[in-house]
Design a protein around this motif. Sequence first.
Motif, PDB file in Angstrom:
ATOM      1  N   ALA A 265      28.856  66.662  65.992  1.00 35.97           N
ATOM      2  CA  ALA A 265      27.533  66.811  65.865  1.00 35.97           C
ATOM      3  C   ALA A 265      26.899  68.051  64.883  1.00 35.97           C
ATOM      4  CB  ALA A 265      27.077  67.218  67.418  1.00 35.97           C
ATOM      5  N   VAL A 266      27.949  69.114  64.851  1.00 34.83           N
ATOM      6  CA  VAL A 266      27.519  70.102  64.047  1.00 34.83           C
ATOM      7  C   VAL A 266      27.739  69.546  62.502  1.00 34.83           C
ATOM      8  CG1 VAL A 266      28.611  72.390  63.249  1.00 34.83           C
ATOM      9  CG2 VAL A 266      28.104  72.031  65.649  1.00 34.83           C
ATOM     10  N   SER A 267      28.971  68.662  62.375  1.00 27.57           N
ATOM     11  CA  SER A 267      29.019  68.096  60.819  1.00 27.57           C
ATOM     12  C   SER A 267      28.069  67.248  60.517  1.00 27.57           C
ATOM     13  CB  SER A 267      30.293  67.545  60.962  1.00 27.57           C
ATOM     14  OG  SER A 267      31.662  68.106  61.179  1.00 27.57           O
ATOM     15  N   ARG A 268      27.500  66.633  61.327  1.00 26.73           N
ATOM     16  CA  ARG A 268      26.550  65.627  61.174  1.00 26.73           C
ATOM     17  C   ARG A 268      25.206  66.574  60.582  1.00 26.73           C
ATOM     18  NH1 ARG A 268      28.558  62.691  65.071  1.00 26.73           N
ATOM     19  NH2 ARG A 268      26.925  63.336  66.676  1.00 26.73           N
ATOM     20  N   GLN A 269      24.861  67.365  61.476  1.00 25.80           N
ATOM     21  CA  GLN A 269      23.966  68.467  61.296  1.00 25.80           C
ATOM     22  C   GLN A 269      23.883  69.238  59.847  1.00 25.80           C
ATOM     23  OE1 GLN A 269      23.839  71.185  64.572  1.00 25.80           O
ATOM     24  NE2 GLN A 269      22.469  69.761  65.848  1.00 25.80           N
ATOM     25  N   ASN A 270      25.078  69.276  59.582  1.00 24.00           N
ATOM     26  CA  ASN A 270      25.611  70.261  58.382  1.00 24.00           C
ATOM     27  C   ASN A 270      25.120  69.414  57.052  1.00 24.00           C
ATOM     28  OD1 ASN A 270      26.178  72.446  56.690  1.00 24.00           O
ATOM     29  ND2 ASN A 270      28.225  71.546  56.387  1.00 24.00           N
ATOM     30  N   GLN A 271      25.852  68.112  57.204  1.00 26.86           N
ATOM     31  CA  GLN A 271      25.541  67.079  56.177  1.00 26.86           C
ATOM     32  C   GLN A 271      24.197  66.868  56.028  1.00 26.86           C
ATOM     33  OE1 GLN A 271      27.587  63.791  57.708  1.00 26.86           O
ATOM     34  NE2 GLN A 271      29.640  64.442  56.639  1.00 26.86           N
ATOM     35  N   GLY A 272      23.254  66.712  57.160  1.00 28.03           N
ATOM     36  CA  GLY A 272      21.793  66.658  57.112  1.00 28.03           C
ATOM     37  C   GLY A 272      21.291  67.666  56.537  1.00 28.03           C
ATOM     38  N   TYR A 273      21.676  69.071  56.750  1.00 31.55           N
ATOM     39  CA  TYR A 273      21.036  70.352  56.196  1.00 31.55           C
ATOM     40  C   TYR A 273      21.541  70.171  54.653  1.00 31.55           C
ATOM     41  CZ  TYR A 273      20.424  75.252  55.165  1.00 31.55           C
ATOM     42  OH  TYR A 273      20.245  76.219  54.714  1.00 31.55           O
ATOM     43  N   GLN A 274      22.721  69.902  54.406  1.00 27.20           N
ATOM     44  CA  GLN A 274      23.107  69.819  52.880  1.00 27.20           C
ATOM     45  C   GLN A 274      22.218  68.946  52.055  1.00 27.20           C
ATOM     46  OE1 GLN A 274      25.235  71.961  51.569  1.00 27.20           O
ATOM     47  NE2 GLN A 274      25.367  72.985  53.373  1.00 27.20           N
ATOM     48  N   LEU A 275      22.031  67.785  52.710  1.00 28.90           N
ATOM     49  CA  LEU A 275      21.264  66.815  51.971  1.00 28.90           C
ATOM     50  C   LEU A 275      19.718  67.184  52.020  1.00 28.90           C
ATOM     51  CD1 LEU A 275      20.852  63.591  50.844  1.00 28.90           C
ATOM     52  CD2 LEU A 275      20.385  63.050  53.267  1.00 28.90           C
ATOM     53  N   GLY A 276      19.397  67.713  52.868  1.00 30.12           N
ATOM     54  CA  GLY A 276      18.048  68.380  52.888  1.00 30.12           C
ATOM     55  C   GLY A 276      17.859  69.470  51.858  1.00 30.12           C
ATOM     56  N   LEU A 277      18.892  70.363  51.798  1.00 33.13           N
ATOM     57  CA  LEU A 277      18.919  71.319  50.382  1.00 33.13           C
ATOM     58  C   LEU A 277      18.729  70.723  49.247  1.00 33.13           C
ATOM     59  CD1 LEU A 277      21.190  74.010  51.780  1.00 33.13           C
ATOM     60  CD2 LEU A 277      18.728  73.988  51.545  1.00 33.13           C
ATOM     61  N   LYS A 278      19.618  69.487  48.974  1.00 32.17           N
ATOM     62  CA  LYS A 278      19.728  68.786  47.686  1.00 32.17           C
ATOM     63  C   LYS A 278      18.397  68.191  47.346  1.00 32.17           C
ATOM     64  CE  LYS A 278      24.556  67.869  47.815  1.00 32.17           C
ATOM     65  NZ  LYS A 278      25.664  66.958  48.037  1.00 32.17           N
ATOM     66  N   VAL A 279      17.777  67.513  48.446  1.00 30.96           N
ATOM     67  CA  VAL A 279      16.504  66.967  48.208  1.00 30.96           C
ATOM     68  C   VAL A 279      15.298  67.875  47.903  1.00 30.96           C
ATOM     69  CG1 VAL A 279      14.405  65.791  49.386  1.00 30.96           C
ATOM     70  CG2 VAL A 279      16.803  64.813  49.721  1.00 30.96           C
ATOM     71  N   LYS A 280      15.356  68.957  48.682  1.00 33.57           N
ATOM     72  CA  LYS A 280      14.453  70.099  48.567  1.00 33.57           C
ATOM     73  C   LYS A 280      14.396  70.783  47.165  1.00 33.57           C
ATOM     74  CE  LYS A 280      12.995  74.707  49.861  1.00 33.57           C
ATOM     75  NZ  LYS A 280      13.548  75.917  50.409  1.00 33.57           N
ATOM     76  N   LYS A 281      15.677  70.857  46.443  1.00 33.40           N
ATOM     77  CA  LYS A 281      16.058  71.310  45.015  1.00 33.40           C
ATOM     78  C   LYS A 281      15.630  70.411  44.032  1.00 33.40           C
ATOM     79  CE  LYS A 281      19.364  73.306  41.894  1.00 33.40           C
ATOM     80  NZ  LYS A 281      18.590  73.012  40.985  1.00 33.40           N
ATOM     81  N   ALA A 282      15.850  69.028  44.229  1.00 34.19           N
ATOM     82  CA  ALA A 282      15.388  68.100  43.517  1.00 34.19           C
ATOM     83  C   ALA A 282      13.941  67.843  43.238  1.00 34.19           C
ATOM     84  CB  ALA A 282      15.953  66.860  43.937  1.00 34.19           C
ATOM     85  N   LEU A 283      13.310  68.079  44.551  1.00 34.67           N
ATOM     86  CA  LEU A 283      11.765  67.813  44.672  1.00 34.67           C
ATOM     87  C   LEU A 283      11.210  69.048  43.786  1.00 34.67           C
ATOM     88  CD1 LEU A 283      11.187  66.748  48.136  1.00 34.67           C
ATOM     89  CD2 LEU A 283      10.647  65.271  46.021  1.00 34.67           C
ATOM     90  N   GLU A 284      11.898  70.311  44.126  1.00 32.43           N
ATOM     91  CA  GLU A 284      11.499  71.621  43.311  1.00 32.43           C
ATOM     92  C   GLU A 284      11.579  71.473  41.968  1.00 32.43           C
ATOM     93  OE1 GLU A 284      13.573  74.501  45.395  1.00 32.43           O
ATOM     94  OE2 GLU A 284      11.979  74.624  47.004  1.00 32.43           O
ATOM     95  N   ASP A 285      12.601  70.729  41.634  1.00 34.10           N
ATOM     96  CA  ASP A 285      12.766  70.653  39.894  1.00 34.10           C
ATOM     97  C   ASP A 285      11.853  69.588  39.452  1.00 34.10           C
ATOM     98  OD1 ASP A 285      15.243  72.339  40.101  1.00 34.10           O
ATOM     99  OD2 ASP A 285      16.685  70.919  40.259  1.00 34.10           O
TER     100      ASP A 285
END
Length: 170
Positions: A67-87
């Motif tokens: 569960a924590v791994s899935r949350q972490n993957q989701g969090y990492q993906l969210g950070l990547k999406v956030k950075k991509a959108l900011e860029d």
Amino acid sequence: DLDEAEITTDEARQQFDSLTARILELEQRERERGDKVAEHRIEEQQARRAIAQAHDDISRAEREFDAVSRQNQGYQLGLKVKKALEDYRQQRRTQIRQAVETRLNEHIGVLLGPSQLIKAVRLDDQFNMTYYDAQDEQVARRSISSGMRQLVAMSMLWALKDEANRPLPV
């Protein structure tokens, strides 16, 4: 039978006593070993319960880890999406600023063509205007007349209208 018989030999009596003592000793050892077997069975049951509990704990920990791994993957993906959108936002903002600046300078050329005081306007990241003369030197705001500032403002509205490709309520 030997105890009941009146005629026995001393040797038979000694052998009888020896065998009786040996039997009592063996029975005692049998009871002690039976007690140890019972203790070992209890310990075995406790060990089996402890093993089952450990397996349950391991399974629960693995589920929590998943569960924590899935949350972490989701969090990492969210950070990547956030950075991509900011860029993307920054790139798009830069493109819009450059397009508005280009159109603004075209319209300033039309409205302020004969003037040598303002030949170009540059926009910073916050869309603040900086004025430049024909020699590409910065012009102080206080040296620009209010009429000229009005023409620059109209040029800005004109550039925004053209770039937005929509009618403005002005």
